[in-house]
Design a protein around this motif. Structure first.
Motif, PDB file in Angstrom:
ATOM      1  N   ARG A  44       0.871  -1.069   0.004  1.00  0.00           N
ATOM      2  CA  ARG A  44      -0.068  -0.037   0.085  1.00  0.00           C
ATOM      3  C   ARG A  44       0.691   1.236  -0.078  1.00  0.00           C
ATOM      4  O   ARG A  44       0.439   2.401  -0.542  1.00  0.00           O
TER       5      ARG A  44
ATOM      6  N   HIS B 125      -2.797  -4.748  -3.345  1.00  0.00           N
ATOM      7  CA  HIS B 125      -3.788  -3.584  -3.295  1.00  0.00           C
ATOM      8  C   HIS B 125      -3.980  -2.747  -4.607  1.00  0.00           C
ATOM      9  O   HIS B 125      -5.218  -2.531  -5.003  1.00  0.00           O
TER      10      HIS B 125
ATOM     11  N   ASP C 286     -15.511   0.902  -0.723  1.00  0.00           N
ATOM     12  CA  ASP C 286     -15.114   2.025  -1.561  1.00  0.00           C
ATOM     13  C   ASP C 286     -15.115   1.724  -3.021  1.00  0.00           C
ATOM     14  O   ASP C 286     -15.277   0.513  -3.280  1.00  0.00           O
TER      15      ASP C 286
ATOM     16  N   LYS D 247     -15.381   5.815   0.667  1.00  0.00           N
ATOM     17  CA  LYS D 247     -14.688   6.018   1.950  1.00  0.00           C
ATOM     18  C   LYS D 247     -13.840   6.959   1.926  1.00  0.00           C
ATOM     19  O   LYS D 247     -13.283   7.293   0.728  1.00  0.00           O
TER      20      LYS D 247
ATOM     21  N   GLY E  39      -4.693   6.534   9.657  1.00  0.00           N
ATOM     22  CA  GLY E  39      -4.465   5.082   9.549  1.00  0.00           C
ATOM     23  C   GLY E  39      -5.610   4.448  10.090  1.00  0.00           C
ATOM     24  O   GLY E  39      -5.724   3.176   9.726  1.00  0.00           O
TER      25      GLY E  39
ATOM     26  N   ILE F 262      -8.087  -5.889   1.905  1.00  0.00           N
ATOM     27  CA  ILE F 262      -7.447  -6.177   3.314  1.00  0.00           C
ATOM     28  C   ILE F 262      -8.542  -5.741   4.250  1.00  0.00           C
ATOM     29  O   ILE F 262      -9.076  -4.597   4.212  1.00  0.00           O
TER      30      ILE F 262
ATOM     31  N   ALA G 208      -7.404  -4.449   7.915  1.00  0.00           N
ATOM     32  CA  ALA G 208      -6.160  -3.972   8.820  1.00  0.00           C
ATOM     33  C   ALA G 208      -6.522  -3.589  10.239  1.00  0.00           C
ATOM     34  O   ALA G 208      -7.211  -4.618  11.141  1.00  0.00           O
ATOM     35  N   THR G 209      -7.129  -2.377  10.617  1.00  0.00           N
ATOM     36  CA  THR G 209      -7.611  -2.153  11.668  1.00  0.00           C
ATOM     37  C   THR G 209      -8.941  -2.660  11.985  1.00  0.00           C
ATOM     38  O   THR G 209      -9.599  -2.418  12.940  1.00  0.00           O
ATOM     39  N   GLY G 210      -9.709  -2.651  10.753  1.00  0.00           N
ATOM     40  CA  GLY G 210     -11.144  -3.161  10.900  1.00  0.00           C
ATOM     41  C   GLY G 210     -12.088  -1.830  11.009  1.00  0.00           C
ATOM     42  O   GLY G 210     -13.452  -2.324  10.988  1.00  0.00           O
ATOM     43  N   SER G 211     -11.757  -0.749  10.968  1.00  0.00           N
ATOM     44  CA  SER G 211     -12.561   0.444  10.875  1.00  0.00           C
ATOM     45  C   SER G 211     -13.154   0.263   9.845  1.00  0.00           C
ATOM     46  O   SER G 211     -14.491   0.657   9.777  1.00  0.00           O
TER      47      SER G 211
HETATM   48  C1  R5P Z   1      -7.617   0.442   1.459  1.00  0.00           C
HETATM   49  O1  R5P Z   1      -8.037   0.999   0.569  1.00  0.00           O
HETATM   50  C2  R5P Z   1      -7.796  -1.136   1.481  1.00  0.00           C
HETATM   51  O2  R5P Z   1      -8.539  -1.613   0.362  1.00  0.00           O
HETATM   52  C3  R5P Z   1      -8.660  -1.560   2.906  1.00  0.00           C
HETATM   53  O3  R5P Z   1      -9.829  -0.979   2.828  1.00  0.00           O
HETATM   54  C4  R5P Z   1      -7.961  -1.079   4.147  1.00  0.00           C
HETATM   55  O4  R5P Z   1      -6.829  -1.353   3.982  1.00  0.00           O
HETATM   56  C5  R5P Z   1      -8.675  -1.431   5.136  1.00  0.00           C
HETATM   57  O5  R5P Z   1      -8.018  -0.968   6.415  1.00  0.00           O
HETATM   58  P1  R5P Z   1      -8.784  -0.877   7.590  1.00  0.00           P
HETATM   59  O6  R5P Z   1      -9.256  -2.227   8.373  1.00  0.00           O
HETATM   60  O7  R5P Z   1      -7.608  -0.264   8.784  1.00  0.00           O
HETATM   61  O8  R5P Z   1      -9.897   0.165   7.495  1.00  0.00           O
END
Ligand code: R5P
Length: 280
Positions: free
Chosen positions: A88, A121, A158, A182, A187, A210, A212-215
């Protein structure tokens, strides 16, 4: 011969079974000062190294695996990155920053004749390698565990991930596709703007590359619950699930989380081995 990185042992075993290739014996050790060392037992003219680079140490280990193969006279090395860390960071977003994905790609190109990367990505990351490089699309595998869905909607958080939602819908065989919008503030902070898609009484399958943080996913689930979706399933290719991501998703009230084994986690319900085997 299939050579596994330490973070990718289960997937490497699946790939060996899928291709009928020998699964090499590998040991992963650390010296008292923390430096790593690997040792591969096995002989072959051709090797496929399968190593997700989830941590910085995984990158070091991958370079060592490639070098050990060169040292033992293996002539042809294909490197498979089921999950490519740093992908990324594909641009210098601020002055003075590196293009980290390019730096990593160049480093591992030195020990490889070909590179395959599962659902990076951005597929443009493949251009950073100095050897032939291709993306592998394994998103369709995520349709497998979904079961019988009511009037399903496959939704990406998104626009960038809409292609993945389309792939999962196609593999599932029925349903419609849409995307939210989105805006990322940091981060771990994102803002989700819903679309006009009707979700009341429907099963919704969120699809992203992905978690990552799940937000991103937990906020998307909140929006869907406010709009009376029947059940919300969360799917992704790479279940990174850092910090309290798993908890956030549970608190948001998801029906289930399904990821692949590019990153070996409790939610890794499906294997990308068949998709990699097809690409080899
Ligand atoms: C970024 O645009 C990726 O496609 C994922 O949406 C992103 O990595 C998700 O990150 P998080 O889980 O931290 O919101």
């Amino acid at each position: 011969m299939i050579v596994a990185g330490s973070a990718t042992q289960g997937l490497a075993a699946e790939l060996a079974a899928e291709t009928g290739e020998e699964l090499a014996a590998v040991s992963y050790e650390q010296f008292p000062d923390g430096e790593r060392v690997v040792q591969i037992t096995g002989e072959a003219d051709r090797a496929v190294v399968v190593a997700s680079t989830v941590s910085d140490g995984d990158w070091v280990e991958l370079l060592q695996l490639q070098d050990a193969l060169a040292e033992s006279g293996v002539e042809d090395v294909t490197t498979v990155l089921p999950y490519m860390g740093y992908a990324r960071q594909d641009s210098a977003f601020e002055a003075g920053e590196p293009v980290s994905a390019r730096a990593m790609a160049r480093a591992i190109s030195t020990g490889s004749d070909r590179v395959l990367t599962v659902n990076p990505h951005e597929t443009a990351v493949c251009d950073f390698f100095d050897v032939p490089s291709e993306p592998v699309d394994a998103a369709g595998r995520l349709a497998e565990p979904l079961g019988d869905l009511t009037d399903p909607l496959f939704l990406s958080p998104d626009e960038g991930a809409i292609g993945l939602a389309e792939t999962v819908r196609e593999a599932y065989g029925r349903g419609s596709v849409d995307h939210f919008e989105k805006t990322r503030h940091s981060g771990s902070e994102v803002e989700i703007e819903p679309s006009e898609a009707a979700v009341t009484g429907r099963d919704v399958v969120l699809v992203d590359d992905i978690i990552a943080t799940g937000s991103t996913m937990s906020q998307s689930v909140d929006v869907l619950n406010d709009r009376d979706a029947t059940r919300v399933f969360v799917t992704c290719v790479h279940p990174l699930l850092v910090r309290n991501a798993r908890l956030k998703l549970a608190r948001a009230g998801v029906e289930a989380i399904y990821g692949t084994d590019t990153i070996e986690r409790g939610v890794s319900e499906v294997s990308v081995a068949p998709a990699i085997a097809d690409a080899l």
